[in-house]
Design an enzyme around this catalytic site. Structure first.
Site, PDB file in Angstrom:
ATOM      1  N   LYS A  51      47.697  12.825  85.592  1.00 24.58           N
ATOM      2  CA  LYS A  51      46.872  13.321  86.756  1.00 24.58           C
ATOM      3  C   LYS A  51      46.006  14.401  86.619  1.00 24.58           C
ATOM      4  CE  LYS A  51      50.856  11.224  89.548  1.00 24.58           C
ATOM      5  NZ  LYS A  51      52.357  11.478  90.049  1.00 24.58           N
ATOM      6  N   GLN A  95      56.655  15.332  92.499  1.00 20.04           N
ATOM      7  CA  GLN A  95      56.926  14.315  91.285  1.00 20.04           C
ATOM      8  C   GLN A  95      58.335  13.644  91.534  1.00 20.04           C
ATOM      9  OE1 GLN A  95      54.349  13.449  89.373  1.00 20.04           O
ATOM     10  NE2 GLN A  95      55.596  11.833  88.860  1.00 20.04           N
ATOM     11  N   ASP A 118      50.615  11.909  98.959  1.00 15.71           N
ATOM     12  CA  ASP A 118      51.515  10.941  98.678  1.00 15.71           C
ATOM     13  C   ASP A 118      51.694   9.914  99.520  1.00 15.71           C
ATOM     14  OD1 ASP A 118      51.569  10.576  95.790  1.00 15.71           O
ATOM     15  OD2 ASP A 118      53.429  11.916  95.557  1.00 15.71           O
TER      16      ASP A 118
END
Ligand code: NAP
Length: 289
Positions: A51, A95, A118
């Site tokens: 990322k 994460q 997300d």
């Protein structure tokens, strides 16, 4: 045909780079994605560095908050509360997976809806159900993009999705239903998976069971999108479809690696730009359609 997500994602990079530059010109600060990482899960560290790398290619600054694996819930909540208020933090992701002492849903639901890149908070998922989405989970967006490379209009197509998680299968089913596809959502209790896959125009495998989809389960016209990522004892990374025996039989299939994975990262960057646009009412700037 093998549908290479890596190439399709790469082709979108110049557009995202231009969008990031346009936003930065207006805001006078770089677009910034904050990643909250707890513990040292090796797979998570690989995803985070990917990322960061793709972010810098596009001109999005990626800042990682690395917390100890024994960090308590309160510490993470304080960090999210701080980032929610920080005008320099355009996107926030946590994460996953998180260590067992942490309540994942409480943490995800705290993220400001306009920073939830997300798309996993209850607000983001609820807005998707109401057909009024703001930020949609990245992997389903990537899958939909790949499907549209083959069928720009999915109206009336039959789709079987294997896997019903909030991360992939469930939101993808909503996106496809909103595009007027007819969707069957399968899971571990589904009886006779083959009956569903065999009669589908499009099959999305998102269950994490290596090589579950075999040659006898698909029609020759099928489009197979393979989300699964599993590491075999040999170290090989494979998907949920038996690629070697399927790629010459079906119409279209995505490889693993190099299929859905790069599209997920692409849409994370897209969502971060979209978040910056929404937070600052930059309606004159657009990103991927
Ligand atoms: P998850 O939360 O564990 O969900 C798995 C889903 O698959 C569940 O709905 C489960 O059914 C179903 N399932 C498991 N075994 C099955 C079987 N044998 N037959 C039918 N259904 C089965 O996993 P996830 O987070 O959605 O991820 C799924 C896979 O995609 C994993 O391999 C993950 O690594 C990969 N992934 C890839 C990307 C990418 O960018 N390429 C992104 C996200 C995830 P139940 O609900 O009944 O338990």
């Amino acid at each position: 045909m093998i549908l290479k997500g890596r190439d399709i994602a790469q082709a979108q990079i110049p557009l995202l780079r231009q969008t990031a530059q346009n936003i930065q010109n207006q805001l006078q600060i770089p677009v910034t994605l904050h990643i909250v990482s707890v513990g040292d899960d090796p797979a998570s560290q690989v995803y985070i560095s990917m990322k960061k790398r793709k972010g810098s290619e596009v001109g999005i600054h990626v800042e990682v908050h690395q917390l100890d694996k024994d960090t308590d819930q309160k510490n993470i909540e304080m960090l999210i509360a701080h980032l929610n208020q920080d005008p320099h933090a355009h996107g926030i992701i946590v994460q996953l997976p998180l260590p067992s002492q942490i309540n994942k849903d409480t943490i995800l639901n705290m993220i400001h809806p306009l920073k939830d890149v997300d798309g996993l908070s209850a607000t983001s998922q609820g807005l998707l159900i109401q057909q009024n989405p703001t930020l949609v989970p990245c992997t389903p967006l990537g899958c939909l993009h790949l499907i549209k490379e083959v069928y720009p209009d999915v109206s009336g197509k039959t789709v079987t999705i294997v896997g019903r998680s909030c991360l992939v299968g469930l939101p993808l089913s909503l996106l496809l239903i909103q595009e007027n596809a007819t969707v069957t959502l399968c899971h571990s209790k589904t009886i006779d998976l083959k009956k569903h896959t065999l009669s589908s125009d499009i099959i999305v495998m998102a269950c994490g069971t290596p090589h579950l989809l075999t040659e006898d389960m698909v029609s020759q016209n099928a489009v197979v999108i393979d989300v699964g990522i599993s590491r075999l004892p040999s170290g090989e990374i494979v998907g949920d479809a038996d690629f070697e025996n399927l790629y010459q039989r079906v119409n279209v299939i995505t490889p693993v690696p190099g299929g859905v994975g790069p599209m997920t990262v692409l849409y994370l960057l897209h969502n971060t730009l979209k978040a910056a646009i929404l937070q600052n009412n930059l309606s004159n700037i657009s990103t991927i359609k």
